[in-house]
Design an enzyme around this catalytic site. Structure first.
Site, PDB file in Angstrom:
ATOM      1  N   CYS A   1      28.557  70.311  39.700  1.00 48.96           N
ATOM      2  CA  CYS A   1      28.046  69.563  40.514  1.00 48.96           C
ATOM      3  C   CYS A   1      26.510  69.202  40.319  1.00 48.96           C
ATOM      4  O   CYS A   1      25.779  70.303  40.822  1.00 48.96           O
ATOM      5  CB  CYS A   1      28.392  70.106  42.245  1.00 48.96           C
ATOM      6  SG  CYS A   1      27.618  68.827  43.392  1.00 48.96           S
TER       7      CYS A   1
ATOM      8  N   SER B   1      26.121  71.755  44.702  1.00 43.47           N
ATOM      9  CA  SER B   1      27.203  72.834  44.704  1.00 43.47           C
ATOM     10  C   SER B   1      28.325  72.693  44.794  1.00 43.47           C
ATOM     11  O   SER B   1      29.175  73.624  45.182  1.00 43.47           O
ATOM     12  CB  SER B   1      26.420  74.277  45.409  1.00 43.47           C
ATOM     13  OG  SER B   1      26.420  73.748  46.921  1.00 43.47           O
TER      14      SER B   1
END
Lengths: 221, 120
Positions: free
Chosen positions: A125, A129
Site C-alpha cells: 500500500c 498501510s
C-alpha cells in the site's frame, strides 16, 4: 531467525525482553506517559462516558483483532490448493469465498492474485498501510514504512532479494497497490511433493510472507 | 503539461521514490496501540466517520509530523480530529480530560487504570 520460520511444534525459548512470539515489546507500560497515549486514554474515556462505546466493546474489538493471524489466510490458501471449486470462487470473489471459511472481510473487497509458473505477485500500500488484516492480522512494521512502500513498486526484484527471495528474470513480477476499500492477498503456488496432503498439513507450509509475496511457502519436508 | 516533479507529491504519496533498505523490524503491538485500532474500528462500524476521514486527517498533518510520529500516534491524532468533527465531544472536554489523565501518574498503566475498575 525470520518470523515465519518458527517451528510451532517446539517449545518457544523466551529471551529476556522478548515476547512469546519472539519480538521485542514496544515500550509503553513502564515508560513515561506520552502525549499521544494521554490522548488515547482521554478519547476512550470520553466515548465510554457518553455511551458511544462501552469498555467491553473496546475489549471485544481488541480480542477480535488479536484472534486474527496468518493462520486464517493459510487455511484459505490450503483450501484453494485442494478444492478447485473453492479456488474458482475465491478468484471470482475473494470476500465471499473467505467468508465461507468463517473469515469475515466486512465491507472490504478482497482480490486474490495467484502465483503461477511464470508470474510472481507481491502486495503493497504505497499511500498508507492497507493490508488484508482480516486474513493476516495486523501488518508488520516494515509493510507500513517508507522503504518498502517507496521501493517495491519501482524495484520489486531488489526488494524481494532483500527478503531472501531471488527470482529469475524469466518470472514476471506483478506489484499490486492496495486501497482503503480493496485489499489484495497472494495465493502462492502449492509446493512440489505435497500430493495427497491434507488441508491442515498444507496450511502449515503457508507463511505470512508468502501471502504478502515477499516469500514463498515452506518446502515439503 | 509539464511532468509532475517529486516535490509536487504529497508526503504520503511515496510509491516509486528512492529510499533505503527495508528494515525488517516487527514489534508486538502495545495495549495503547491496540486500543487506538479498536477505537478506529468501532468508530467506522458505528458510522461516526470513515477510513477516508482517517486518511484525510493523516494526510493533512504535515510532513514533519508524518515522519516523526509513530503509526498509531498518527492514528489517534486522526481519530480524535474526526471524532471532534463528528460532535462526539468538544475540544474543551478533550483538553480537560487529558489534563486529568496526565495528573494521575507517570506511566501509561497508572494513568489508564482509573478507567478500568476491574483492575482496582
Amino acid at each position: 531467525m525470520p518470523h515465519d520460520d518458527h517451528d510451532h511444534d517446539h517449545e518457544h525459548v523466551h529471551h529476556e525482553g522478548m515476547s512469546p512470539s519472539g519480538h521485542p515489546y514496544r515500550a509503553d507500560q513502564d515508560e513515561p506517559l506520552t502525549y499521544w497515549q494521554t490522548m488515547e486514554i482521554a478519547v476512550r474515556e470520553l466515548l465510554e462516558e457518553k455511551g458511544i462505546f462501552s469498555a467491553a466493546e473496546i475489549a471485544t474489538a481488541i480480542g477480535r483483532m488479536d484472534a486474527r493471524s496468518p493462520a486464517d489466510g493459510a487455511r484459505v490458501v490450503a483450501k484453494a490448493w485442494t478444492d478447485p471449486a473453492f479456488k474458482a470462487r475465491l478468484m471470482a470473489d475473494g470476500s465471499a469465498a473467505a467468508a465461507e471459511l468463517g473469515c469475515a472481510i466486512d465491507a472490504l473487497k478482497l482480490v486474490v492474485v495467484e502465483n503461477t509458473a511464470d508470474t510472481h505477485n507481491v502486495i503493497v500500500c504505497t499511500l498508507c498501510s492497507c493490508y488484508p488484516r482480516n486474513l493476516l492480522g495486523l501488518p508488520p512494521d516494515w509493510y507500513k514504512n517508507r522503504a518498502y512502500r517507496s521501493r517495491v513498486v519501482k524495484e520489486p526484484r531488489s526488494v524481494l532479494a532483500e527478503f531472501g527471495l531471488a527470482l529469475p528474470d524469466s518470472i514476471r513480477v506483478r506489484v499490486h497497490d492496495s486501497t482503503a476499500d480493496m485489499r489484495y492477498i497472494v495465493l502462492p503456488a502449492r509446493p512440489a511433493g505435497t500430493e495427497g496432503w491434507s488441508e491442515e498439513r498444507l496450511a502449515a507450509l503457508v507463511t505470512r510472507d508468502s501471502m504478502i509475496g515477499v516469500g514463498l511457502p515452506h518446502a515439503a519436508a | 503539461m509539464s511532468k509532475q516533479s517529486e516535490t509536487d507529491l504529497r508526503y504520503h504519496d511515496m510509491g516509486g521514490l528512492p529510499a533505503g533498505p527495508v528494515e525488517r523490524s516487527e514489534h508486538d503491538y502495545a495495549l495503547w496501540e491496540k486500543r487506538v485500532d479498536a477505537l478506529m474500528v468501532l468508530s467506522t462500524s458505528r458510522g461516526l466517520f470513515t477510513v477516508d476521514g482517517l486518511r484525510r486527517a493523516i494526510e493533512d498533518m504535515g510532513p514533519d509530523a508524518y515522519e516523526t510520529r509513530s503509526y498509531y500516534e498518527r492514528w489517534i491524532y486522526a481519530v480524535n480530529r474526526n471524532l471532534i468533527e463528528a460532535g462526539a465531544y468538544t475540544p474543551d472536554e478533550l483538553a480537560a480530560r487529558m489534563e486529568a489523565v496526565a495528573a494521575r501518574g507517570a506511566d501509561y498503566a497508572t494513568c489508564s487504570r482509573a478507567a478500568e475498575p476491574s483492575d482496582a
